[in-house]
Design a protein around this motif. Structure first.
Motif, PDB file in Angstrom:
ATOM      1  N   TYR A  25       0.829  -1.206   0.000  1.00 12.03           N
ATOM      2  CA  TYR A  25       0.000   0.000   0.000  1.00 12.03           C
ATOM      3  C   TYR A  25       0.869   1.265   0.000  1.00 12.03           C
ATOM      4  O   TYR A  25       0.575   2.266   0.639  1.00 12.03           O
ATOM      5  CB  TYR A  25      -0.989  -0.020   1.172  1.00 12.03           C
ATOM      6  N   ARG A  30      12.962   3.680   4.183  1.00 13.47           N
ATOM      7  CA  ARG A  30      14.046   4.672   4.156  1.00 13.47           C
ATOM      8  C   ARG A  30      14.447   4.963   2.712  1.00 13.47           C
ATOM      9  O   ARG A  30      14.722   6.110   2.356  1.00 13.47           O
ATOM     10  CB  ARG A  30      15.256   4.178   4.956  1.00 13.47           C
ATOM     11  N   SER A  63       0.261   4.171   2.885  1.00 10.75           N
ATOM     12  CA  SER A  63      -0.157   3.662   4.203  1.00 10.75           C
ATOM     13  C   SER A  63       0.787   4.093   5.324  1.00 10.75           C
ATOM     14  O   SER A  63       0.796   3.488   6.391  1.00 10.75           O
ATOM     15  CB  SER A  63      -0.276   2.138   4.154  1.00 10.75           C
ATOM     16  N   GLY A  64       1.592   5.139   5.070  1.00 10.91           N
ATOM     17  CA  GLY A  64       2.501   5.623   6.115  1.00 10.91           C
ATOM     18  C   GLY A  64       3.742   4.763   6.205  1.00 10.91           C
ATOM     19  O   GLY A  64       4.100   4.039   5.262  1.00 10.91           O
ATOM     20  N   GLN A  65       4.389   4.819   7.350  1.00 13.66           N
ATOM     21  CA  GLN A  65       5.628   4.047   7.531  1.00 13.66           C
ATOM     22  C   GLN A  65       5.371   2.552   7.345  1.00 13.66           C
ATOM     23  O   GLN A  65       4.374   2.016   7.852  1.00 13.66           O
ATOM     24  CB  GLN A  65       6.187   4.301   8.944  1.00 13.66           C
ATOM     25  N   ASP A  66       6.281   1.886   6.629  1.00 18.35           N
ATOM     26  CA  ASP A  66       6.207   0.432   6.502  1.00 18.35           C
ATOM     27  C   ASP A  66       6.497  -0.174   7.874  1.00 18.35           C
ATOM     28  O   ASP A  66       7.627  -0.099   8.374  1.00 18.35           O
ATOM     29  CB  ASP A  66       7.229  -0.059   5.460  1.00 18.35           C
ATOM     30  N   LEU A  67       5.488  -0.785   8.452  1.00 15.23           N
ATOM     31  CA  LEU A  67       5.613  -1.281   9.823  1.00 15.23           C
ATOM     32  C   LEU A  67       6.391  -2.589   9.888  1.00 15.23           C
ATOM     33  O   LEU A  67       6.724  -3.055  10.974  1.00 15.23           O
ATOM     34  CB  LEU A  67       4.225  -1.431  10.453  1.00 15.23           C
ATOM     35  N   ILE A  75      12.892   6.304  17.260  1.00 12.84           N
ATOM     36  CA  ILE A  75      11.813   6.653  16.325  1.00 12.84           C
ATOM     37  C   ILE A  75      11.747   8.166  16.087  1.00 12.84           C
ATOM     38  O   ILE A  75      11.506   8.628  14.969  1.00 12.84           O
ATOM     39  CB  ILE A  75      10.477   6.041  16.821  1.00 12.84           C
ATOM     40  N   TYR A  83      10.956  12.226   7.827  1.00 14.01           N
ATOM     41  CA  TYR A  83       9.626  12.800   7.587  1.00 14.01           C
ATOM     42  C   TYR A  83       9.632  14.326   7.612  1.00 14.01           C
ATOM     43  O   TYR A  83       8.971  14.962   6.790  1.00 14.01           O
ATOM     44  CB  TYR A  83       8.607  12.239   8.586  1.00 14.01           C
ATOM     45  N   ALA A 108       1.404   8.580   8.175  1.00 12.23           N
ATOM     46  CA  ALA A 108       2.197   9.598   7.475  1.00 12.23           C
ATOM     47  C   ALA A 108       1.770   9.728   6.014  1.00 12.23           C
ATOM     48  O   ALA A 108       2.060  10.739   5.370  1.00 12.23           O
ATOM     49  CB  ALA A 108       3.678   9.264   7.568  1.00 12.23           C
ATOM     50  N   ARG A 164     -11.419   5.304  10.226  1.00 10.46           N
ATOM     51  CA  ARG A 164     -11.226   5.534   8.789  1.00 10.46           C
ATOM     52  C   ARG A 164     -12.456   6.238   8.243  1.00 10.46           C
ATOM     53  O   ARG A 164     -13.580   5.781   8.486  1.00 10.46           O
ATOM     54  CB  ARG A 164     -11.039   4.164   8.137  1.00 10.46           C
TER      55      ARG A 164
HETATM   56  O1  T3D Z   1      10.130   4.871  12.450  1.00 13.45           O
HETATM   57  C1  T3D Z   1       9.419   5.652  11.815  1.00 13.45           C
HETATM   58  O2  T3D Z   1       9.727   5.993  10.674  1.00 13.45           O
HETATM   59  C2  T3D Z   1       8.198   6.223  12.483  1.00 13.45           C
HETATM   60  C3  T3D Z   1       7.277   6.915  11.550  1.00 13.45           C
HETATM   61  C4  T3D Z   1       5.947   6.696  11.631  1.00 13.45           C
HETATM   62  C5  T3D Z   1       5.041   7.323  10.661  1.00 13.45           C
HETATM   63  C6  T3D Z   1       3.761   6.524  10.413  1.00 13.45           C
HETATM   64  O3  T3D Z   1       3.249   6.595   9.332  1.00 13.45           O
HETATM   65  S1  T3D Z   1       3.139   5.578  11.685  1.00 13.45           S
HETATM   66  C7  T3D Z   1       1.652   4.923  10.923  1.00 13.45           C
HETATM   67  C8  T3D Z   1       1.958   3.715  10.073  1.00 13.45           C
HETATM   68  N1  T3D Z   1       0.798   3.280   9.303  1.00 13.45           N
HETATM   69  C9  T3D Z   1      -0.215   2.622   9.830  1.00 13.45           C
HETATM   70  O4  T3D Z   1      -0.280   2.370  11.023  1.00 13.45           O
HETATM   71  C10 T3D Z   1      -1.262   2.110   8.890  1.00 13.45           C
HETATM   72  C11 T3D Z   1      -1.269   0.604   8.900  1.00 13.45           C
HETATM   73  N2  T3D Z   1      -2.212   0.089   7.907  1.00 13.45           N
HETATM   74  C12 T3D Z   1      -3.534   0.099   8.099  1.00 13.45           C
HETATM   75  O5  T3D Z   1      -4.054   0.600   9.059  1.00 13.45           O
HETATM   76  C13 T3D Z   1      -4.354  -0.548   7.044  1.00 13.45           C
HETATM   77  O6  T3D Z   1      -3.559  -1.490   6.361  1.00 13.45           O
HETATM   78  C14 T3D Z   1      -4.934   0.452   6.011  1.00 13.45           C
HETATM   79  C15 T3D Z   1      -5.987   1.324   6.713  1.00 13.45           C
HETATM   80  C16 T3D Z   1      -3.856   1.329   5.396  1.00 13.45           C
HETATM   81  C17 T3D Z   1      -5.613  -0.323   4.866  1.00 13.45           C
HETATM   82  O7  T3D Z   1      -6.496  -1.288   5.422  1.00 13.45           O
HETATM   83  P1  T3D Z   1      -7.169  -2.390   4.451  1.00 13.45           P
HETATM   84  O8  T3D Z   1      -8.020  -3.267   5.321  1.00 13.45           O
HETATM   85  O9  T3D Z   1      -7.810  -1.722   3.294  1.00 13.45           O
HETATM   86  O10 T3D Z   1      -5.935  -3.191   3.843  1.00 13.45           O
HETATM   87  P2  T3D Z   1      -4.985  -4.215   4.611  1.00 13.45           P
HETATM   88  O11 T3D Z   1      -5.401  -5.605   4.299  1.00 13.45           O
HETATM   89  O12 T3D Z   1      -4.826  -3.870   6.032  1.00 13.45           O
HETATM   90  O13 T3D Z   1      -3.567  -3.878   3.894  1.00 13.45           O
HETATM   91  C18 T3D Z   1      -3.288  -4.331   2.575  1.00 13.45           C
HETATM   92  C19 T3D Z   1      -1.869  -4.815   2.519  1.00 13.45           C
HETATM   93  O14 T3D Z   1      -0.977  -3.706   2.745  1.00 13.45           O
HETATM   94  C20 T3D Z   1      -1.573  -5.832   3.628  1.00 13.45           C
HETATM   95  O15 T3D Z   1      -0.601  -6.735   3.121  1.00 13.45           O
HETATM   96  P3  T3D Z   1      -1.007  -8.276   2.757  1.00 13.45           P
HETATM   97  O16 T3D Z   1      -1.663  -8.870   3.976  1.00 13.45           O
HETATM   98  O17 T3D Z   1      -1.965  -8.127   1.596  1.00 13.45           O
HETATM   99  O18 T3D Z   1       0.300  -8.895   2.397  1.00 13.45           O
HETATM  100  C21 T3D Z   1      -0.968  -4.970   4.703  1.00 13.45           C
HETATM  101  O19 T3D Z   1      -0.157  -5.674   5.592  1.00 13.45           O
HETATM  102  C22 T3D Z   1      -0.154  -3.982   3.864  1.00 13.45           C
HETATM  103  N3  T3D Z   1       0.072  -2.742   4.602  1.00 13.45           N
HETATM  104  C23 T3D Z   1      -0.819  -1.761   4.835  1.00 13.45           C
HETATM  105  N4  T3D Z   1      -0.273  -0.806   5.546  1.00 13.45           N
HETATM  106  C24 T3D Z   1       1.006  -1.159   5.758  1.00 13.45           C
HETATM  107  C25 T3D Z   1       1.230  -2.405   5.162  1.00 13.45           C
HETATM  108  N5  T3D Z   1       2.399  -3.021   5.214  1.00 13.45           N
HETATM  109  C26 T3D Z   1       3.400  -2.399   5.896  1.00 13.45           C
HETATM  110  N6  T3D Z   1       3.255  -1.197   6.501  1.00 13.45           N
HETATM  111  C27 T3D Z   1       2.091  -0.553   6.444  1.00 13.45           C
HETATM  112  N7  T3D Z   1       1.975   0.675   7.000  1.00 13.45           N
END
Ligand code: T3D
Length: 256
Positions: A25, A30, A63-67, A75, A83, A108, A164
């Motif tokens: 997503y 980095r 989807s912001g930072q790759d978790l 952090i 960022y 992000a 959301r």
């Molecule tokens: O160290 C630093 O750099 C700190 C900085 C932090 C800044 C930030 O951005 S913190 C916030 C990070 N982002 C999130 O917490 C969002 C996490 N994702 C979600 O909440 C949901 O995935 C979404 C709302 C974006 C989408 O939900 P949905 O149900 O439509 O899709 P899904 O099934 O959850 O995601 C689809 C795929 O994308 C899935 O992979 P898969 O199972 O099909 O292989 C999911 O794991 C992947 N994905 C989505 N968001 C992320 C991600 N993979 C890695 N990192 C993500 N952020």
């Protein structure tokens, strides 16, 4: 230049950056930050580029930072290193930046859209601050732009609950400028981007003025308006704009 995590294209005064990790997503790594900074600098420096659009490949905007790829280390330092410069570059660039939000924007990724000048969303787009859902606080200037765009009450709701919201709700609360049906999405953002890319030099000044209005008092802003009007009034594009009006023809702005 070829990048691994983004696409960068320039055509007819318009630069487009496409975040290109659709399987994740379009989550930030980095490497994506490094490539994004490089492309932003290229767009800023290139005199032929007069508008920049940021969009996402596939179903998501970002989807912001790759978790799954946090990189280790403190952090807060990562936020400062990766960022903060992203937001600073988007805001300091004297060219309009459009977010073409094709799908979900989270964390992000949502903040990235907020830091752009304008937001066009597909009806398929959705938004979640997300940070609170994983125990973090908003970063990437989300806590700066969100209250300014939607007011403190809605900003608190979105930030504290992390829910959301869909594109229609985002438009209703002023989070995005407009929402268009999926079938019209590309044409809609491209029409705005092309109009911006054909616009006058004063667009860069307008962007700076609006940013300064967020911190200036009335007297300071009035002074800034007089100063920037002097700059705009002396530009070749203002000469062309006024001549075109008098001659009853469309202006041909050159961004100078
Ligand atoms: O160290 C630093 O750099 C700190 C900085 C932090 C800044 C930030 O951005 S913190 C916030 C990070 N982002 C999130 O917490 C969002 C996490 N994702 C979600 O909440 C949901 O995935 C979404 C709302 C974006 C989408 O939900 P949905 O149900 O439509 O899709 P899904 O099934 O959850 O995601 C689809 C795929 O994308 C899935 O992979 P898969 O199972 O099909 O292989 C999911 O794991 C992947 N994905 C989505 N968001 C992320 C991600 N993979 C890695 N990192 C993500 N952020």
């Amino acid at each position: 230049m070829a990048y691994e995590t983004i696409l960068y294209e320039v055509a007819g005064g318009l630069a487009t950056i496409t975040l290109n990790r659709p399987d994740k997503y379009n989550a930030f790594t980095r490497l994506m930050h490094t490539e994004l900074q490089d492309a932003l600098k290229a767009a800023e420096k290139d005199a032929n580029v007069r508008c920049l659009t940021i969009t996402g490949a596939g179903k998501a905007f970002c989807s912001g930072q790759d978790l799954t790829d946090l990189g280790g280390g403190p952090i807060g330092a990562a936020v400062q290193r990766y960022y903060n410069p992203l937001v600073q570059k988007l805001r300091s660039m004297e060219k309009p930046v459009l977010a073409a939000v094709n799908g979900v924007a989270a964390g992000a990724g949502m903040a990235l859209a907020l830091a752009c000048d304008l937001r066009v969303a597909s009806e398929k787009a959705s938004f979640t601050t997300a940070f609170v859902n994983i125990g973090l606080v908003p970063d990437t200037a989300a806590s700066y732009f969100l209250p300014r765009l939607v007011g403190l009450g809605k900003a608190a709701e979105l930030s504290l609950l992390g829910e959301r919201i869909g594109a229609a709700e985002a438009e209703r609360i002023g989070l995005v400028n407009k929402v268009v049906p999926e079938a019209d999405f590309a044409a809609a953002w491209q029409a705005w981007a092309q109009k911006l890319a054909a616009g006058p030099r004063s667009q860069g000044l307008i962007k700076r003025m609006l940013s300064r209005s967020l911190i200036n008092n009335l007297a300071e802003q009035l002074e800034l308006e007089a100063w920037f009007q002097e700059l705009a009034g002396n530009s070749a594009d203002a000469g062309e704009g006024i001549a075109a009006f008098v001659e009853k023809r469309a202006p041909q702005f050159k961004g100078k």
